[in-house]
Design a protein around this motif. Structure first.
Motif, PDB file in Angstrom:
ATOM      1  N   UNK A   1       0.829  -1.207   0.000  1.00  0.00           N
ATOM      2  CA  UNK A   1       0.000   0.000   0.000  1.00  0.00           C
ATOM      3  C   UNK A   1       0.863   1.258   0.000  1.00  0.00           C
ATOM      4  N   UNK A   2       1.979   1.227   0.694  1.00  0.00           N
ATOM      5  CA  UNK A   2       2.885   2.384   0.671  1.00  0.00           C
ATOM      6  C   UNK A   2       3.466   2.564  -0.733  1.00  0.00           C
ATOM      7  N   UNK A   3       3.743   1.449  -1.421  1.00  0.00           N
ATOM      8  CA  UNK A   3       4.253   1.532  -2.796  1.00  0.00           C
ATOM      9  C   UNK A   3       3.245   2.209  -3.709  1.00  0.00           C
ATOM     10  N   UNK A   4       1.964   2.012  -3.466  1.00  0.00           N
ATOM     11  CA  UNK A   4       0.942   2.678  -4.270  1.00  0.00           C
ATOM     12  C   UNK A   4       1.015   4.199  -4.083  1.00  0.00           C
ATOM     13  N   UNK A   5       1.285   4.633  -2.858  1.00  0.00           N
ATOM     14  CA  UNK A   5       1.423   6.072  -2.604  1.00  0.00           C
ATOM     15  C   UNK A   5       2.612   6.645  -3.373  1.00  0.00           C
ATOM     16  N   UNK A   6       3.721   5.912  -3.382  1.00  0.00           N
ATOM     17  CA  UNK A   6       4.910   6.400  -4.091  1.00  0.00           C
ATOM     18  C   UNK A   6       4.679   6.420  -5.600  1.00  0.00           C
ATOM     19  N   UNK A   7       3.915   5.488  -6.109  1.00  0.00           N
ATOM     20  CA  UNK A   7       3.613   5.490  -7.551  1.00  0.00           C
ATOM     21  C   UNK A   7       2.824   6.737  -7.926  1.00  0.00           C
ATOM     22  N   UNK A   8       1.907   7.151  -7.078  1.00  0.00           N
ATOM     23  CA  UNK A   8       1.142   8.378  -7.331  1.00  0.00           C
ATOM     24  C   UNK A   8       2.065   9.589  -7.282  1.00  0.00           C
TER      25      UNK A   8
ATOM     26  N   UNK B   1      -3.724  13.912  -4.915  1.00  0.00           N
ATOM     27  CA  UNK B   1      -3.647  13.155  -3.662  1.00  0.00           C
ATOM     28  C   UNK B   1      -5.032  12.968  -3.047  1.00  0.00           C
ATOM     29  N   UNK B   2      -5.865  14.026  -3.104  1.00  0.00           N
ATOM     30  CA  UNK B   2      -7.220  13.908  -2.566  1.00  0.00           C
ATOM     31  C   UNK B   2      -8.024  12.859  -3.324  1.00  0.00           C
ATOM     32  N   UNK B   3      -7.796  12.793  -4.629  1.00  0.00           N
ATOM     33  CA  UNK B   3      -8.556  11.864  -5.464  1.00  0.00           C
ATOM     34  C   UNK B   3      -8.043  10.432  -5.367  1.00  0.00           C
ATOM     35  N   UNK B   4      -6.721  10.242  -5.285  1.00  0.00           N
ATOM     36  CA  UNK B   4      -6.161   8.895  -5.383  1.00  0.00           C
ATOM     37  C   UNK B   4      -5.483   8.401  -4.111  1.00  0.00           C
ATOM     38  N   UNK B   5      -4.808   9.284  -3.387  1.00  0.00           N
ATOM     39  CA  UNK B   5      -4.009   8.834  -2.241  1.00  0.00           C
ATOM     40  C   UNK B   5      -4.819   8.716  -0.956  1.00  0.00           C
ATOM     41  N   UNK B   6      -5.826   9.572  -0.774  1.00  0.00           N
ATOM     42  CA  UNK B   6      -6.517   9.602   0.511  1.00  0.00           C
ATOM     43  C   UNK B   6      -7.171   8.262   0.834  1.00  0.00           C
ATOM     44  N   UNK B   7      -7.794   7.640  -0.145  1.00  0.00           N
ATOM     45  CA  UNK B   7      -8.454   6.348   0.103  1.00  0.00           C
ATOM     46  C   UNK B   7      -7.432   5.287   0.516  1.00  0.00           C
ATOM     47  N   UNK B   8      -6.252   5.308  -0.108  1.00  0.00           N
ATOM     48  CA  UNK B   8      -5.204   4.334   0.239  1.00  0.00           C
ATOM     49  C   UNK B   8      -4.747   4.565   1.677  1.00  0.00           C
ATOM     50  N   UNK B   9      -4.566   5.813   2.048  1.00  0.00           N
ATOM     51  CA  UNK B   9      -4.104   6.133   3.400  1.00  0.00           C
ATOM     52  C   UNK B   9      -5.150   5.737   4.433  1.00  0.00           C
ATOM     53  N   UNK B  10      -6.422   6.041   4.164  1.00  0.00           N
ATOM     54  CA  UNK B  10      -7.491   5.705   5.119  1.00  0.00           C
ATOM     55  C   UNK B  10      -7.591   4.193   5.308  1.00  0.00           C
ATOM     56  N   UNK B  11      -7.525   3.452   4.208  1.00  0.00           N
ATOM     57  CA  UNK B  11      -7.594   1.989   4.307  1.00  0.00           C
ATOM     58  C   UNK B  11      -6.397   1.435   5.062  1.00  0.00           C
ATOM     59  N   UNK B  12      -5.220   2.004   4.826  1.00  0.00           N
ATOM     60  CA  UNK B  12      -4.020   1.529   5.523  1.00  0.00           C
ATOM     61  C   UNK B  12      -4.139   1.791   7.022  1.00  0.00           C
ATOM     62  N   UNK B  13      -4.709   2.928   7.388  1.00  0.00           N
ATOM     63  CA  UNK B  13      -4.876   3.237   8.814  1.00  0.00           C
ATOM     64  C   UNK B  13      -5.789   2.205   9.481  1.00  0.00           C
ATOM     65  N   UNK B  14      -6.918   1.910   8.851  1.00  0.00           N
ATOM     66  CA  UNK B  14      -7.826   0.916   9.406  1.00  0.00           C
ATOM     67  C   UNK B  14      -7.152  -0.450   9.495  1.00  0.00           C
TER      68      UNK B  14
END
Length: 505
Positions: free
Chosen positions: A351-358, A374-387
Motif C-alpha cells: 500500500x505504501x508503494x501505491x502512494x509512491x507510484x502516485x 492526492x485527494x482523489x487517489x491517495x486519501x483512500x489508500x491512506x485511510x484503508x491503511x490506517x484501518x
C-alpha cells in the motif's frame, strides 16, 4: 597474434597449434563471461531488494575493480583472437568534449605527397579529426607580486608604494585559489589534510598538515557569516526538512572520541515548482538534546518534515507555529525489515508503494495539482491503511517487532497524512537525507573532528560546498571568488550578494 612465419609445415603440428589457439580463445572468452557475471551480480545488489544491497561505497569500489578487470580481459581476448581494438563497441562517454577546454592540436601527416600511382602532386580533399581527453597533473605555480617603491629627490624622506593586496592568510604563501582547493578536497572530495600534504609532496611542495589546517581555520572564520546568512534564509522559509547525524570529535581529556552531532536543515521546492533556490545549512552541536533544533531554527514558522526523533515532537509542542510532517520512508523501513516473515508487513509495503507510484506521477507539478491528485487517489489508500494497521495492531504483541512498526506509524499518523492537504509537502524526508550523505563520507575518511571548533568549521564549509552542488555551481571557482572578495573587505552586511544561488525558474 600469429604470423605466417610462425606456422609449422607439418600438418599434425599445424592442427595441434590450431587446437591450442582455440583453447586459448575459449579460455579468454570464458574469463570475459565470468567477469560479466560478477558485474551483473554487483548491479543486482545496487538495484535489488534493500536487504541484498551493499554499502554504497563498497559497491562503487567493487564495480570499479570488476569493470577494470573486464576491460583488461576483453583486450586480452581481442589480442589472442587477432581482432583490432578499433572493432570494439565503444563504451566511453559519447558526444563532444566541453568547448571551454584548451585544444592542443597535432597533425599526423604523410611524409611523401607524391601520388603512389603516377607520381603527381597530391592535394588535400578532407581530414579525419579525433578528440581525446588529456590531463596535466595538478600544476603548482608561484605568483610573484612586485611592489616598486618610489622616492622623491626633492623630498628625501618621502617613499611612495602601492599597498600590498589583501589576503586570507596575511603573510602566508597560499593564494585564495589554493585555499579553495584545500577546502574542496577536504569537504567535497573527502581527502583529509594529511593525505593532501602527501599529494603535494610528490611534486616537491612540502607543506605540513598543521599549515593546511591553519588555512582551513582562517577560511572558515571568513566564511562563517555566509553559513549564518543561509541559515537565516532557511528560517524564513515556509517548509523545511531537518535531520541529524553523528560527528565523532576527539576528546583529549579522555583520550578518545566523543559523539557530537551535525544538524542539517534543507529546503527544496523544485518538486512542486517553487521559485526559491534549494539550499542546505549544517550546524554542529556537541549533543543531540531537544533544545538544539529550537535554537537553530530561531523564529521559523511553518512545516518541518522530519524522521521520528522525539526532539522534533517536543519542539512542535513548545512552538505552535511549527507543524510536523513525518517521513513515509522511515515507516516503510520498519515494515521492510519484517517483510520476509510477516504478511502484514508485506501488505503494508504494497500500500505504501501505491502512494509512491502516485507521487511519481505528480512530481514537478504545481502544489495545487499535487493536492488535488492526492485527494482523489491517495486519501483512500491512506485511510484503508490506517484501518488495516489499527486492526492488526490489536492482534499482535505490542513488544514484537511488528507491533513496534505498527505503533511507530500510528503514533505519528497526523504528521504522516499532512501531505494529503498540502501539495508542498513531500512524501518523505529523503531530500535532507541526501544532504547528510556527504557528511557520512567525510566522517568515514577523516574518522573524527579534532575538536568542537573543528566540528563547527566542518559545518560551515560543508554548508557552502553543498549549496554549490545543489545549484550546479563549481565550488572551487565560487570559493576562490568569494574568498578573494572577503579578503578585499566585502561588507559583512552584504554577504547576501555572495550567495551561491541560481535561478530555478
Amino acid at each position: 597474434m600469429l604470423v605466417e612465419a610462425d606456422l609449422p609445415d607439418d600438418v599434425d603440428a599445424l592442427r595441434a597449434l590450431v587446437l591450442e589457439q582455440a583453447r586459448k580463445l575459449e579460455s579468454a572468452d570464458a574469463e570475459v563471461e565470468r567477469l560479466r557475471t560478477i558485474l551483473e551480480a554487483f548491479r543486482r545488489h545496487r538495484f535489488g531488494r534493500r536487504s541484498e544491497q551493499l554499502d554504497p561505497d563498497q559497491l562503487q569500489l567493487g564495480l570499479e575493480d570488476v569493470e577494470a578487470a573486464l576491460a583488461e580481459a576483453e583486450v586480452a581476448a581481442e589480442a589472442k583472437a587477432g581482432r583490432p581494438h578499433s572493432d570494439r563497441v565503444r563504451k566511453t562517454n559519447r558526444g563532444s568534449l566541453p568547448s571551454h577546454l584548451e585544444r592542443i592540436e597535432q597533425v599526423v601527416d604523410i611524409e611523401d605527397k607524391a601520388c603512389p600511382c603516377c607520381g603527381g602532386a597530391l592535394h588535400q580533399i578532407g581530414e579525419d579529426v579525433a578528440e581525446r581527453l588529456d590531463v596535466v597533473p595538478t600544476t603548482f605555480r608561484v605568483l610573484v607580486t612586485r611592489r616598486p617603491r618610489y622616492g622623491c629627490r626633492a623630498c628625501e624622506g618621502t617613499v611612495v608604494q602601492a599597498p600590498a593586496p589583501p589576503r586570507i592568510v596575511e603573510g602566508g604563501i597560499p593564494t585564495e585559489a589554493l585555499i579553495a582547493q584545500v577546502l574542496v578536497s577536504k569537504y567535497a572530495d573527502h581527502l583529509p589534510l594529511y593525505r593532501q600534504a602527501q599529494i603535494y609532496a610528490r611534486q616537491g611542495i612540502r607543506l605540513d598538515r598543521s599549515t593546511l589546517a591553519d588555512w582551513v581555520g582562517r577560511a572558515a572564520w571568513y566564511l562563517r557569516p555566509l553559513r549564518d546568512h543561509i541559515l537565516e534564509q532557511l528560517r524564513r522559509s515556509e517548509r523545511l526538512f531537518a535531520d541529524e547525524t553523528t560527528a565523532p570529535v576527539l576528546d583529549p581529556g579522555r583520550g578518545r572520541t566523543k559523539t557530537g552531532q551535525l544538524w542539517a536543515y534543507a529546503r527544496d521546492d523544485r518538486p512542486w515548482g517553487g521559485s526559491d533556490p534549494p539550499i542546505v545549512a549544517y550546524v554542529y552541536a556537541p549533543d543531540r538534546k531537544a533544545e538544539r533544533p529550537h535554537a537553530h531554527l530561531g523564529d521559523f514558522a511553518g512545516i518541518l518534515q522530519v524522521d521520528g526523533y522525539g526532539g522534533y515532537t517536543a519542539l512542535a509542542r513548545r512552538r505552535q507555529q511549527i507543524r510536523l510532517a513525518f517521513c513515509w520512508a522511515h515507516v516503510r523501513r520498519k515494515f521492510y525489515d519484517l517483510a520476509d516473515t510477516s504478511p502484514v508487513s508485506t501488505e503494508a509495503l504494497h500500500r505504501i508503494a501505491l502512494l509512491y507510484a502516485i507521487e511519481d506521477d505528480v512530481r514537478g507539478s504545481s502544489a495545487e495539482r499535487r493536492r488535488a491528485v492526492r485527494a482523489e487517489r491517495s486519501r483512500a489508500i491512506v485511510d484503508d491503511l490506517h484501518q488495516y494497521l489499527v486492526a492488526r495492531g490489536r492482534q499482535v504483541s505490542a513488544k514484537s517487532k511488528l507491533g513496534e512498526a505498527i505503533r511507530y506509524a500510528l503514533t505519528r499518523w497526523d504528521g504522516l497524512v499532512r501531505f494529503l492537504d498540502d501539495g508542498r509537502i513531500d512524501l518523505d524526508s529523503n531530500t535532507v537525507e541526501r544532504s547528510i550523505r556527504p557528511l557520512a563520507l567525510n566522517r568515514k575518511n577523516a574518522l573524527f573532528a579534532g575538536s568542537d571548533e573543528g566540528g563547527d568549521n566542518w559545518a560551515v564549509i560543508a554548508t557552502l560546498i553543498e549549496c554549490c552542488k545543489l545549484g550546479a555551481i563549481n565550488p572551487h571557482a565560487w570559493l576562490t571568488d568569494t574568498l578573494t572578495s572577503l579578503a578585499n573587505g566585502h561588507p559583512i552586511q552584504s554577504v547576501g550578494d555572495l550567495m551561491p544561488w541560481f535561478d530555478v525558474a
